[in-house]
Design a protein around this motif. Sequence first.
Motif, PDB file in Angstrom:
ATOM      1  N   ALA A  73       0.817  -1.214   0.000  1.00  0.00           N
ATOM      2  CA  ALA A  73       0.000   0.000   0.000  1.00  0.00           C
ATOM      3  C   ALA A  73       0.852   1.265   0.000  1.00  0.00           C
ATOM      4  O   ALA A  73       0.396   2.322  -0.432  1.00  0.00           O
ATOM      5  N   TYR A  74       2.082   1.166   0.508  1.00  0.00           N
ATOM      6  CA  TYR A  74       2.949   2.343   0.596  1.00  0.00           C
ATOM      7  C   TYR A  74       3.327   2.838  -0.799  1.00  0.00           C
ATOM      8  O   TYR A  74       3.710   2.051  -1.671  1.00  0.00           O
ATOM      9  N   THR A  75       3.224   4.147  -1.004  1.00  0.00           N
ATOM     10  CA  THR A  75       3.686   4.783  -2.239  1.00  0.00           C
ATOM     11  C   THR A  75       4.491   6.010  -1.845  1.00  0.00           C
ATOM     12  O   THR A  75       3.967   6.911  -1.186  1.00  0.00           O
ATOM     13  N   VAL A  76       5.764   6.035  -2.225  1.00  0.00           N
ATOM     14  CA  VAL A  76       6.638   7.110  -1.773  1.00  0.00           C
ATOM     15  C   VAL A  76       6.130   8.478  -2.221  1.00  0.00           C
ATOM     16  O   VAL A  76       6.251   9.473  -1.488  1.00  0.00           O
ATOM     17  N   TRP A  77       5.510   8.568  -3.397  1.00  0.00           N
ATOM     18  CA  TRP A  77       4.976   9.824  -3.917  1.00  0.00           C
ATOM     19  C   TRP A  77       3.804   9.532  -4.822  1.00  0.00           C
ATOM     20  O   TRP A  77       3.873   8.598  -5.628  1.00  0.00           O
ATOM     21  N   PRO A  78       2.696  10.215  -4.668  1.00  0.00           N
ATOM     22  CA  PRO A  78       2.412  11.316  -3.723  1.00  0.00           C
ATOM     23  C   PRO A  78       1.904  10.833  -2.369  1.00  0.00           C
ATOM     24  O   PRO A  78       1.620  11.621  -1.496  1.00  0.00           O
ATOM     25  N   GLY A  79       1.763   9.549  -2.166  1.00  0.00           N
ATOM     26  CA  GLY A  79       1.250   8.940  -0.955  1.00  0.00           C
ATOM     27  C   GLY A  79       0.340   7.778  -1.344  1.00  0.00           C
ATOM     28  O   GLY A  79       0.084   7.563  -2.536  1.00  0.00           O
ATOM     29  N   PRO A  80      -0.064   7.012  -0.352  1.00  0.00           N
ATOM     30  CA  PRO A  80       0.151   7.161   1.101  1.00  0.00           C
ATOM     31  C   PRO A  80       1.548   6.697   1.523  1.00  0.00           C
ATOM     32  O   PRO A  80       2.013   5.641   1.106  1.00  0.00           O
ATOM     33  N   ASN A  81       2.191   7.498   2.347  1.00  0.00           N
ATOM     34  CA  ASN A  81       3.526   7.196   2.825  1.00  0.00           C
ATOM     35  C   ASN A  81       3.616   7.500   4.327  1.00  0.00           C
ATOM     36  O   ASN A  81       2.591   7.601   4.998  1.00  0.00           O
ATOM     37  N   SER A  82       4.826   7.656   4.843  1.00  0.00           N
ATOM     38  CA  SER A  82       4.993   7.865   6.291  1.00  0.00           C
ATOM     39  C   SER A  82       4.312   9.144   6.757  1.00  0.00           C
ATOM     40  O   SER A  82       3.755   9.198   7.864  1.00  0.00           O
ATOM     41  N   ASN A  83       4.348  10.185   5.940  1.00  0.00           N
ATOM     42  CA  ASN A  83       3.733  11.444   6.340  1.00  0.00           C
ATOM     43  C   ASN A  83       2.215  11.410   6.210  1.00  0.00           C
ATOM     44  O   ASN A  83       1.507  12.072   6.975  1.00  0.00           O
ATOM     45  N   SER A  84       1.702  10.615   5.264  1.00  0.00           N
ATOM     46  CA  SER A  84       0.252  10.415   5.173  1.00  0.00           C
ATOM     47  C   SER A  84      -0.262   9.753   6.447  1.00  0.00           C
ATOM     48  O   SER A  84      -1.354  10.075   6.931  1.00  0.00           O
TER      49      SER A  84
END
Length: 254
Positions: free
Chosen positions: A148-159
Amino acid sequence: MKRVFYIVFGGLLVAIFVPILLGTAIGYARGWPESWRAASWESSGVLPDAASEPEASVRILAARTGRWKGIFAVHTWIVMKRKNDDAWVRYDVVGWGAPVRRDNYAADAFWYGNTPYVVNEIRGEAAERMIPKIERVIAAYPWQERGAYTVWPGPNSNSFIAWLTRHVPGLETEMPATAIGKDYLGPGLRWAKTPSGTGWQVSAWGLAGASLALEEGFELHVLGTTIGIDPKSLSVKLPALGLLGAGSAIGKLT
């Protein structure tokens, strides 16, 4: 009308690419470890020893991320401890395996060798009441399956951290301007409260959007970056450089 369009479009290009070029120059001048193995992941000493702080505490931390990505973005995470606990509990989202991780690193570990800083903190009884809510919201995080993680634009750690701030009463936090992914609200055109809870934002797939809030000020979100004006702190927000104003410094790259 066409002239106005060209002026606005040209201004946006300058506001995006000039800070990125300056941030790139600063990043290269500072350098970075050749790989994650060469970077420090030890405790930075930013947080006190948990046993020395009897009261409950919740803190959100941020640090520049690794290698070339550090030019543009920070990585954010959350740590917490209940009253009289002698250890911190840390939650991050990462880009390999199951995204949501507990205690993969020391609570205040360097991130790719970069020193973290505290973005927000809640202490005492308010933190004690908040911790069970945080754990329930983490369990309900919608993008925690493998892949599920996508470095850009998200969802990532900041999302992930922005999701917590929007769904845990009392945790509302103005996220760093360089927390790319903080404005990812899901696929399609969506709107939500800002992470600080003091205004509203709209986002299209995390690639374009805007927000207006008492804490964040006015922001435009372009390809995951933030361009904004924060009247409260008399500052501007620029891609790669983050918040610039009284008391801030370009070299800090927060």
